[in-house]
Design a protein around this motif. Structure first.
Motif, PDB file in Angstrom:
ATOM      1  N   ARG A  43      47.677 -39.400   2.886  1.00 33.13           N
ATOM      2  CA  ARG A  43      47.160 -38.019   2.951  1.00 33.13           C
ATOM      3  C   ARG A  43      45.656 -37.990   2.704  1.00 33.13           C
ATOM      4  NH1 ARG A  43      50.345 -32.997   3.091  1.00 33.13           N
ATOM      5  NH2 ARG A  43      52.510 -33.665   3.235  1.00 33.13           N
ATOM      6  N   GLU A  44      45.181 -38.822   1.797  1.00 34.07           N
ATOM      7  CA  GLU A  44      43.750 -38.798   1.480  1.00 34.07           C
ATOM      8  C   GLU A  44      42.904 -39.339   2.635  1.00 34.07           C
ATOM      9  OE1 GLU A  44      44.178 -38.754  -3.365  1.00 34.07           O
ATOM     10  OE2 GLU A  44      43.502 -40.609  -2.399  1.00 34.07           O
ATOM     11  N   PHE A  45      43.458 -40.261   3.411  1.00 39.90           N
ATOM     12  CA  PHE A  45      42.737 -40.687   4.626  1.00 39.90           C
ATOM     13  C   PHE A  45      42.512 -39.474   5.540  1.00 39.90           C
ATOM     14  CE2 PHE A  45      44.412 -45.144   3.909  1.00 39.90           C
ATOM     15  CZ  PHE A  45      43.168 -45.733   3.746  1.00 39.90           C
ATOM     16  N   ASP A  46      43.532 -38.636   5.656  1.00 39.16           N
ATOM     17  CA  ASP A  46      43.409 -37.418   6.469  1.00 39.16           C
ATOM     18  C   ASP A  46      42.321 -36.503   5.916  1.00 39.16           C
ATOM     19  OD1 ASP A  46      45.247 -38.037   8.340  1.00 39.16           O
ATOM     20  OD2 ASP A  46      46.851 -36.773   7.540  1.00 39.16           O
ATOM     21  N   GLU A  47      42.347 -36.334   4.571  1.00 43.91           N
ATOM     22  CA  GLU A  47      41.360 -35.442   3.950  1.00 43.91           C
ATOM     23  C   GLU A  47      39.940 -35.921   4.245  1.00 43.91           C
ATOM     24  OE1 GLU A  47      44.149 -34.071   0.163  1.00 43.91           O
ATOM     25  OE2 GLU A  47      42.462 -35.401  -0.207  1.00 43.91           O
ATOM     26  N   GLU A  48      39.773 -37.228   4.355  1.00 37.20           N
ATOM     27  CA  GLU A  48      38.442 -37.801   4.586  1.00 37.20           C
ATOM     28  C   GLU A  48      38.120 -37.935   6.064  1.00 37.20           C
ATOM     29  OE1 GLU A  48      36.455 -39.583   1.947  1.00 37.20           O
ATOM     30  OE2 GLU A  48      37.977 -40.049   0.432  1.00 37.20           O
ATOM     31  N   ASN A  49      39.076 -37.498   6.906  1.00 37.60           N
ATOM     32  CA  ASN A  49      38.848 -37.497   8.361  1.00 37.60           C
ATOM     33  C   ASN A  49      38.437 -38.849   8.938  1.00 37.60           C
ATOM     34  OD1 ASN A  49      39.463 -34.933   9.413  1.00 37.60           O
ATOM     35  ND2 ASN A  49      37.743 -34.127   8.190  1.00 37.60           N
ATOM     36  N   VAL A  50      39.123 -39.905   8.523  1.00 34.16           N
ATOM     37  CA  VAL A  50      38.797 -41.207   9.117  1.00 34.16           C
ATOM     38  C   VAL A  50      39.393 -41.271  10.533  1.00 34.16           C
ATOM     39  CG1 VAL A  50      38.728 -42.363   6.879  1.00 34.16           C
ATOM     40  CG2 VAL A  50      40.822 -42.425   8.213  1.00 34.16           C
ATOM     41  N   ASP A  51      38.794 -42.122  11.379  1.00 37.25           N
ATOM     42  CA  ASP A  51      39.277 -42.260  12.758  1.00 37.25           C
ATOM     43  C   ASP A  51      40.310 -43.374  12.900  1.00 37.25           C
ATOM     44  OD1 ASP A  51      37.429 -40.340  13.900  1.00 37.25           O
ATOM     45  OD2 ASP A  51      35.862 -41.816  13.436  1.00 37.25           O
ATOM     46  N   VAL A  52      40.083 -44.462  12.164  1.00 37.21           N
ATOM     47  CA  VAL A  52      41.011 -45.609  12.253  1.00 37.21           C
ATOM     48  C   VAL A  52      41.306 -46.133  10.853  1.00 37.21           C
ATOM     49  CG1 VAL A  52      40.580 -46.598  14.553  1.00 37.21           C
ATOM     50  CG2 VAL A  52      38.976 -47.061  12.679  1.00 37.21           C
ATOM     51  N   ILE A  53      42.563 -46.603  10.671  1.00 37.90           N
ATOM     52  CA  ILE A  53      42.951 -47.180   9.381  1.00 37.90           C
ATOM     53  C   ILE A  53      43.469 -48.597   9.626  1.00 37.90           C
ATOM     54  CG2 ILE A  53      44.483 -46.986   7.380  1.00 37.90           C
ATOM     55  CD1 ILE A  53      44.807 -43.964   8.150  1.00 37.90           C
ATOM     56  N   PHE A  54      42.945 -49.549   8.871  1.00 36.86           N
ATOM     57  CA  PHE A  54      43.440 -50.921   8.909  1.00 36.86           C
ATOM     58  C   PHE A  54      44.171 -51.167   7.597  1.00 36.86           C
ATOM     59  CE2 PHE A  54      39.378 -50.726  11.225  1.00 36.86           C
ATOM     60  CZ  PHE A  54      39.847 -50.996  12.502  1.00 36.86           C
ATOM     61  N   SER A  55      45.425 -51.607   7.700  1.00 34.71           N
ATOM     62  CA  SER A  55      46.207 -51.772   6.476  1.00 34.71           C
ATOM     63  C   SER A  55      46.693 -53.200   6.306  1.00 34.71           C
ATOM     64  CB  SER A  55      47.410 -50.823   6.498  1.00 34.71           C
ATOM     65  OG  SER A  55      48.217 -51.033   5.359  1.00 34.71           O
ATOM     66  N   GLU A  56      46.619 -53.688   5.073  1.00 31.66           N
ATOM     67  CA  GLU A  56      47.282 -54.941   4.742  1.00 31.66           C
ATOM     68  C   GLU A  56      48.790 -54.679   4.714  1.00 31.66           C
ATOM     69  OE1 GLU A  56      45.731 -56.100   0.931  1.00 31.66           O
ATOM     70  OE2 GLU A  56      43.831 -56.816   1.771  1.00 31.66           O
ATOM     71  N   SER A  57      49.588 -55.750   4.693  1.00 33.77           N
ATOM     72  CA  SER A  57      51.039 -55.613   4.479  1.00 33.77           C
ATOM     73  C   SER A  57      51.305 -55.731   2.978  1.00 33.77           C
ATOM     74  CB  SER A  57      51.788 -56.733   5.196  1.00 33.77           C
ATOM     75  OG  SER A  57      51.599 -56.628   6.576  1.00 33.77           O
ATOM     76  N   PHE A  58      52.411 -55.148   2.548  1.00 38.09           N
ATOM     77  CA  PHE A  58      52.785 -55.265   1.136  1.00 38.09           C
ATOM     78  C   PHE A  58      54.171 -55.901   1.081  1.00 38.09           C
ATOM     79  CE2 PHE A  58      49.808 -51.786   1.609  1.00 38.09           C
ATOM     80  CZ  PHE A  58      48.850 -52.110   0.654  1.00 38.09           C
ATOM     81  N   ARG A  59      54.189 -57.219   1.046  1.00 36.94           N
ATOM     82  CA  ARG A  59      55.471 -57.940   1.159  1.00 36.94           C
ATOM     83  C   ARG A  59      55.790 -58.738  -0.095  1.00 36.94           C
ATOM     84  NH1 ARG A  59      57.929 -57.464   5.839  1.00 36.94           N
ATOM     85  NH2 ARG A  59      56.719 -57.049   7.710  1.00 36.94           N
ATOM     86  N   GLY A  60      57.062 -59.100  -0.194  1.00 33.33           N
ATOM     87  CA  GLY A  60      57.457 -60.074  -1.215  1.00 33.33           C
ATOM     88  C   GLY A  60      58.048 -59.464  -2.468  1.00 33.33           C
ATOM     89  N   GLY A  61      57.916 -58.166  -2.655  1.00 29.55           N
ATOM     90  CA  GLY A  61      58.406 -57.558  -3.904  1.00 29.55           C
ATOM     91  C   GLY A  61      59.765 -56.898  -3.731  1.00 29.55           C
ATOM     92  N   ARG A  62      60.245 -56.302  -4.824  1.00 29.16           N
ATOM     93  CA  ARG A  62      61.578 -55.675  -4.840  1.00 29.16           C
ATOM     94  C   ARG A  62      61.705 -54.543  -3.813  1.00 29.16           C
ATOM     95  NH1 ARG A  62      65.259 -52.164  -7.289  1.00 29.16           N
ATOM     96  NH2 ARG A  62      63.738 -50.513  -7.577  1.00 29.16           N
ATOM     97  N   LEU A  63      60.613 -53.806  -3.611  1.00 30.45           N
ATOM     98  CA  LEU A  63      60.695 -52.635  -2.731  1.00 30.45           C
ATOM     99  C   LEU A  63      60.101 -52.893  -1.346  1.00 30.45           C
ATOM    100  CD1 LEU A  63      59.792 -49.839  -5.331  1.00 30.45           C
ATOM    101  CD2 LEU A  63      62.047 -50.661  -4.617  1.00 30.45           C
ATOM    102  N   GLU A  64      60.013 -54.178  -0.967  1.00 31.52           N
ATOM    103  CA  GLU A  64      59.401 -54.515   0.318  1.00 31.52           C
ATOM    104  C   GLU A  64      60.001 -53.716   1.491  1.00 31.52           C
ATOM    105  OE1 GLU A  64      59.123 -58.694   1.385  1.00 31.52           O
ATOM    106  OE2 GLU A  64      59.413 -58.224   3.500  1.00 31.52           O
ATOM    107  N   ASP A  65      61.328 -53.664   1.562  1.00 32.51           N
ATOM    108  CA  ASP A  65      61.969 -52.988   2.710  1.00 32.51           C
ATOM    109  C   ASP A  65      61.532 -51.525   2.796  1.00 32.51           C
ATOM    110  OD1 ASP A  65      63.248 -55.267   3.308  1.00 32.51           O
ATOM    111  OD2 ASP A  65      65.257 -54.588   2.718  1.00 32.51           O
TER     112      ASP A  65
END
Ligand code: TXA
Ligand code: MG
Length: 374
Positions: A330-352
């Motif tokens: 939501r905060e990306f929206d508030e800041e009006n960014v055009d593109v978002i690059f995201s890392e993955s968050f893997r390996g933990g209990r809530l990965e799925d």
């Protein structure tokens, strides 16, 4: 254009809503302001819409026994009416009133995980109208553990349908300010109970077939469920983008969801290679004059030179990442960014659960990076 006309314009021409004054109730640490909650409960019982906190995300409550209340819910969210609502109850015994059949597996799961972030899909009782279940013969039932949710449902004295309290297509709200942003002027009451605890919607398990099937991953994981009932499977349709030959059994999972306005891409593979690749993409986007956003683990903060940087949490701290994910989007929206690059968050209990929401937000745009970072 004032805020209200802007909202009505956004709602579109089929929207049956007329503008209403939304009452905001704040619950402070001192307790549950019972008079206000009593009024909210009365409004709920009589067919109004009341947004309230749960331990997962904020919900938009309505009387689950009233067809008109379900219709109002769909209109307020701008949600297709074939997407069923989860029915919330305040005590386990209420399940026998809303479901026609409660299996032994259901009993064991309820005893283990209720109250809490687990929703069971069961055969519905006649008392639940088809409007609430999006035309299905089944009903999704959940008993939330949040004290305000529990008290409100108890005071209302009826089962309470509640989808996440966002406009359809927006990330689920984890704080009241996001509910207000989406639903002010469209619902009767918004109860502000502070930030939620978990931050991702409940795990949904379908118990109407031969094998218990996870329709939406959440805080209660497959491993947790398997401790209690054997042979749990995951609906194969939730792994990837909506496909015509693979229809998810939770109708909501077929819609684009959790989506920020900017185009988002998730990068997977060797972490060092991912960091190099995102840095390269950032440089290219800057050259094009785009406003950039990066979503990363807290430890990776120093690697990126970007207009907006959001850290979901420390590497491997899944509960922290889950709690912050939708707020970051939501905060990306508030800041009006055009593109978002995201890392993955893997390996933990809530990965799925985390990767399911992240991939949906990215419209399933995943780039696997090899060791060279290309
Ligand atoms: O944590 C949660 O579950 C939150 C809080 C407010 O309780 N609620 C929530 O509701 O996430 P909603 O409406 O945003 O998502 C409900 C999902 C949708 O994907 C819907 O299609 C699915 O549950 N669902 C509801 N009833 C169903 C049914 N009878 N069979 C299969 N899927 C169902
Ligand atoms: Mg939702």
């Amino acid at each position: 254009m004032d805020r209200l006309s802007a909202r009505l314009k956004q709602a579109g021409p089929d929207d049956i809503l007329t503008a209403m004054k939304t009452k905001i109730i704040t619950i402070d640490g001192a307790g549950c302001g019972d008079e206000d909650l009593l009024e909210a409960a009365r409004i709920l019982r009589e067919g109004g819409l009341v947004a309230f906190p749960t331990e997962t995300v904020y919900g938009l409550g309505a009387n689950a026994l009233m067809p008109e209340a379900a219709q109002k819910t769909y209109a307020a969210k701008g949600r297709p009416s074939d997407n069923p609502l989860i029915v919330h109850i305040a005590e386990k015994e209420a399940v026998y009133g809303v479901a026609a059949e409660v299996s032994e597996a259901a009993e064991r799961l309820m005893d283990a995980f209720w109250p809490g972030p687990m929703t069971l899909v069961l055969k519905k009782a006649d008392i639940i109208p088809k409007e609430t279940t999006g035309g299905l013969d089944t009903v999704a039932v959940r008993m939330p553990s949040h004290p305000v949710a529990n008290r409100l449902i108890r005071l209302a004295g009826v089962p309470v349908s509640a989808p996440s309290a966002n406009l359809s297509g927006h990330p689920s709200p984890t704080e009241a300010r996001f509910v207000i942003e989406d639903l002010d002027g469209r619902v009767d009451v918004i109860i502000d109970g502070g930030p939620v605890d978990i931050g991702l919607e409940s795990t949904i398990i379908d118990l109407t077939g031969e094998t218990p099937t996870i329709l939406r991953p959440g805080y209660i994981t497959r491993a947790d469920l398997e401790q209690v009932t054997a042979g749990v499977r995951t609906d194969p349709a939730i792994a990837g983008p909506p496909a015509e030959d693979l229809v998810p059994k939770a109708p909501g999972m077929k819609y684009r969801h959790y989506a920020p306005k900017a185009q988002m891409t998730v990068y997977g593979g060797d972490p060092e290679a991912v960091r190099r690749r995102i840095a390269k993409e950032l440089a290219a986007a800057k050259l094009k004059g785009l406003k950039t956003g990066v979503l990363c683990a807290a430890e990776d903060r120093p690697y990126y030179s970007t207009d907006v940087l959001k850290c979901a949490g420390r590497m491997g701290s899944d509960e922290e990442i889950a709690r912050n994910l939708f707020r970051c989007l939501r905060e990306f929206d508030e800041e009006n960014v055009d593109v978002i690059f995201s890392e993955s968050f893997r390996g933990g209990r809530l990965e799925d659960a985390i990767m399911n929401r992240l991939m949906k937000a990215a419209g399933y745009r995943l780039v696997m990076v090899d060791e060279e970072g290309i």
